[in-house]
Scaffold this motif. Structure first.
Motif, mmCIF file in Angstrom:
data_model
loop_
_atom_site.group_PDB
_atom_site.id
_atom_site.type_symbol
_atom_site.label_atom_id
_atom_site.label_comp_id
_atom_site.label_asym_id
_atom_site.label_seq_id
_atom_site.Cartn_x
_atom_site.Cartn_y
_atom_site.Cartn_z
ATOM 1 N N VAL A 12 0.844 -1.196 0.000
ATOM 2 C CA VAL A 12 0.000 0.000 0.000
ATOM 3 C C VAL A 12 0.877 1.243 0.000
ATOM 4 O O VAL A 12 0.631 2.194 -0.751
ATOM 5 C CB VAL A 12 -0.979 -0.004 1.202
ATOM 6 C CG1 VAL A 12 -1.651 1.353 1.350
ATOM 7 C CG2 VAL A 12 -2.015 -1.099 1.023
ATOM 8 N N ALA A 13 1.922 1.233 0.797
ATOM 9 C CA ALA A 13 2.846 2.374 0.829
ATOM 10 C C ALA A 13 3.499 2.576 -0.532
ATOM 11 O O ALA A 13 3.666 3.712 -0.997
ATOM 12 C CB ALA A 13 3.901 2.166 1.900
ATOM 13 N N ALA A 14 3.829 1.495 -1.221
ATOM 14 C CA ALA A 14 4.432 1.596 -2.552
ATOM 15 C C ALA A 14 3.442 2.176 -3.559
ATOM 16 O O ALA A 14 3.819 2.971 -4.425
ATOM 17 C CB ALA A 14 4.923 0.227 -3.016
ATOM 18 N N LEU A 15 2.170 1.793 -3.451
ATOM 19 C CA LEU A 15 1.140 2.348 -4.334
ATOM 20 C C LEU A 15 1.010 3.854 -4.138
ATOM 21 O O LEU A 15 0.936 4.620 -5.103
ATOM 22 C CB LEU A 15 -0.212 1.674 -4.083
ATOM 23 C CG LEU A 15 -0.364 0.256 -4.615
ATOM 24 C CD1 LEU A 15 -1.592 -0.403 -4.025
ATOM 25 C CD2 LEU A 15 -0.421 0.248 -6.127
ATOM 26 N N VAL A 16 1.006 4.279 -2.897
ATOM 27 C CA VAL A 16 0.924 5.710 -2.602
ATOM 28 C C VAL A 16 2.167 6.421 -3.124
ATOM 29 O O VAL A 16 2.081 7.463 -3.775
ATOM 30 C CB VAL A 16 0.735 5.958 -1.086
ATOM 31 C CG1 VAL A 16 0.860 7.433 -0.750
ATOM 32 C CG2 VAL A 16 -0.611 5.407 -0.630
ATOM 33 N N SER A 17 3.335 5.854 -2.877
ATOM 34 C CA SER A 17 4.588 6.463 -3.334
ATOM 35 C C SER A 17 4.638 6.615 -4.847
ATOM 36 O O SER A 17 5.196 7.579 -5.368
ATOM 37 C CB SER A 17 5.784 5.619 -2.883
ATOM 38 O OG SER A 17 5.902 5.648 -1.493
ATOM 39 N N LYS A 18 4.052 5.664 -5.540
ATOM 40 C CA LYS A 18 4.059 5.697 -7.013
ATOM 41 C C LYS A 18 3.342 6.936 -7.545
ATOM 42 O O LYS A 18 3.679 7.441 -8.609
ATOM 43 C CB LYS A 18 3.401 4.423 -7.541
ATOM 44 C CG LYS A 18 3.456 4.231 -9.023
ATOM 45 C CD LYS A 18 4.750 3.605 -9.443
ATOM 46 C CE LYS A 18 4.701 3.252 -10.921
ATOM 47 N NZ LYS A 18 5.888 2.605 -11.392
ATOM 48 N N THR A 19 2.366 7.446 -6.811
ATOM 49 C CA THR A 19 1.603 8.603 -7.282
ATOM 50 C C THR A 19 2.238 9.940 -6.889
ATOM 51 O O THR A 19 1.866 10.977 -7.437
ATOM 52 C CB THR A 19 0.161 8.573 -6.731
ATOM 53 O OG1 THR A 19 0.193 8.660 -5.308
ATOM 54 C CG2 THR A 19 -0.561 7.314 -7.166
ATOM 55 N N ILE A 20 3.193 9.901 -5.977
ATOM 56 C CA ILE A 20 3.852 11.142 -5.562
ATOM 57 C C ILE A 20 4.669 11.680 -6.735
ATOM 58 O O ILE A 20 5.412 10.953 -7.372
ATOM 59 C CB ILE A 20 4.731 10.914 -4.319
ATOM 60 C CG1 ILE A 20 3.841 10.571 -3.128
ATOM 61 C CG2 ILE A 20 5.589 12.135 -4.022
ATOM 62 C CD1 ILE A 20 4.573 10.163 -1.888
ATOM 63 N N GLY A 21 4.498 12.935 -7.014
ATOM 64 C CA GLY A 21 5.209 13.553 -8.131
ATOM 65 C C GLY A 21 4.383 13.655 -9.399
ATOM 66 O O GLY A 21 4.824 14.263 -10.377
ATOM 67 N N LEU A 22 3.200 13.068 -9.413
ATOM 68 C CA LEU A 22 2.363 13.159 -10.605
ATOM 69 C C LEU A 22 1.939 14.599 -10.899
ATOM 70 O O LEU A 22 1.672 14.934 -12.048
ATOM 71 C CB LEU A 22 1.110 12.280 -10.476
ATOM 72 C CG LEU A 22 1.319 10.799 -10.732
ATOM 73 C CD1 LEU A 22 0.026 10.038 -10.491
ATOM 74 C CD2 LEU A 22 1.838 10.548 -12.129
ATOM 75 N N ASP A 23 1.904 15.438 -9.882
ATOM 76 C CA ASP A 23 1.554 16.837 -10.124
ATOM 77 C C ASP A 23 2.604 17.528 -10.987
ATOM 78 O O ASP A 23 2.297 18.432 -11.744
ATOM 79 C CB ASP A 23 1.354 17.592 -8.805
ATOM 80 C CG ASP A 23 2.559 17.507 -7.885
ATOM 81 O OD1 ASP A 23 3.314 16.510 -7.963
ATOM 82 O OD2 ASP A 23 2.750 18.436 -7.086
ATOM 83 N N LYS A 24 3.846 17.055 -10.931
ATOM 84 C CA LYS A 24 4.916 17.640 -11.736
ATOM 85 C C LYS A 24 5.070 16.951 -13.099
ATOM 86 O O LYS A 24 5.488 17.564 -14.067
ATOM 87 C CB LYS A 24 6.221 17.601 -10.962
ATOM 88 C CG LYS A 24 6.180 18.497 -9.729
ATOM 89 C CD LYS A 24 7.499 18.559 -9.054
ATOM 90 C CE LYS A 24 7.517 19.465 -7.849
ATOM 91 N NZ LYS A 24 6.336 19.550 -7.040
ATOM 92 N N LEU A 25 4.742 15.672 -13.155
ATOM 93 C CA LEU A 25 4.818 14.898 -14.397
ATOM 94 C C LEU A 25 3.499 14.159 -14.636
ATOM 95 O O LEU A 25 3.439 12.931 -14.616
ATOM 96 C CB LEU A 25 5.966 13.881 -14.326
ATOM 97 C CG LEU A 25 7.370 14.441 -14.235
ATOM 98 C CD1 LEU A 25 8.359 13.339 -13.919
ATOM 99 C CD2 LEU A 25 7.746 15.128 -15.536
ATOM 100 N N PRO A 26 2.420 14.880 -14.869
ATOM 101 C CA PRO A 26 1.098 14.236 -14.940
ATOM 102 C C PRO A 26 0.929 13.269 -16.116
ATOM 103 O O PRO A 26 0.127 12.344 -16.034
ATOM 104 C CB PRO A 26 0.136 15.414 -15.063
ATOM 105 C CG PRO A 26 0.955 16.522 -15.604
ATOM 106 C CD PRO A 26 2.346 16.313 -15.065
ATOM 107 N N ARG A 27 1.670 13.434 -17.165
ATOM 108 C CA ARG A 27 1.531 12.542 -18.326
ATOM 109 C C ARG A 27 2.509 11.370 -18.278
ATOM 110 O O ARG A 27 2.746 10.708 -19.284
ATOM 111 C CB ARG A 27 1.683 13.341 -19.605
ATOM 112 C CG ARG A 27 0.601 14.408 -19.722
ATOM 113 C CD ARG A 27 0.398 14.871 -21.138
ATOM 114 N NE ARG A 27 -0.640 15.873 -21.202
ATOM 115 C CZ ARG A 27 -1.942 15.613 -21.257
ATOM 116 N NH1 ARG A 27 -2.361 14.384 -21.241
ATOM 117 N NH2 ARG A 27 -2.822 16.589 -21.316
ATOM 118 N N LEU A 28 3.027 11.098 -17.090
ATOM 119 C CA LEU A 28 3.960 9.990 -16.901
ATOM 120 C C LEU A 28 3.319 8.653 -17.261
ATOM 121 O O LEU A 28 3.931 7.812 -17.906
ATOM 122 C CB LEU A 28 4.446 9.966 -15.449
ATOM 123 C CG LEU A 28 5.442 8.889 -15.071
ATOM 124 C CD1 LEU A 28 6.755 9.109 -15.812
ATOM 125 C CD2 LEU A 28 5.687 8.901 -13.578
#
Length: 80
Positions: A12-28
């Motif tokens: 679960v922590a890894a799933l949350v971590s995966k989304t961190i930074g999407l605000d800077k690279l939303p089309r990742l």
């Protein structure tokens, strides 16, 4: 709970971590093929798909689903 299953707590922590930074690279992530909408994208982790939508001011996680699941477009709740 973490004390019940350290393995699942880490996932679960890894799933949350995966989304961190999407605000800077939303089309990742890649476009979700079932939805054919450039604003709705997905990231992959373990056996899961993390579906998210690029909004004007933020990123909204729509769902976390198993990769083997047959995703139906009407199952994803999105604000219009």
């Amino acid at each position: 709970m973490a004390q019940d299953s350290p393995l699942y707590a880490k996932r679960v922590a890894a799933l949350v971590s995966k989304t961190i930074g999407l605000d800077k690279l939303p089309r990742l992530g890649r476009t979700v093929p079932e939805l054919s909408n450039e604003a709705v994208r997905e990231l992959s982790l373990y056996s899961y798909r993390i579906l998210y939508e690029i909004k004007t001011t933020h990123i909204e996680v729509l769902a976390v689903i198993h990769k083997r699941r047959d995703l139906q477009p009407d199952e994803i709740l999105r604000e219009q």
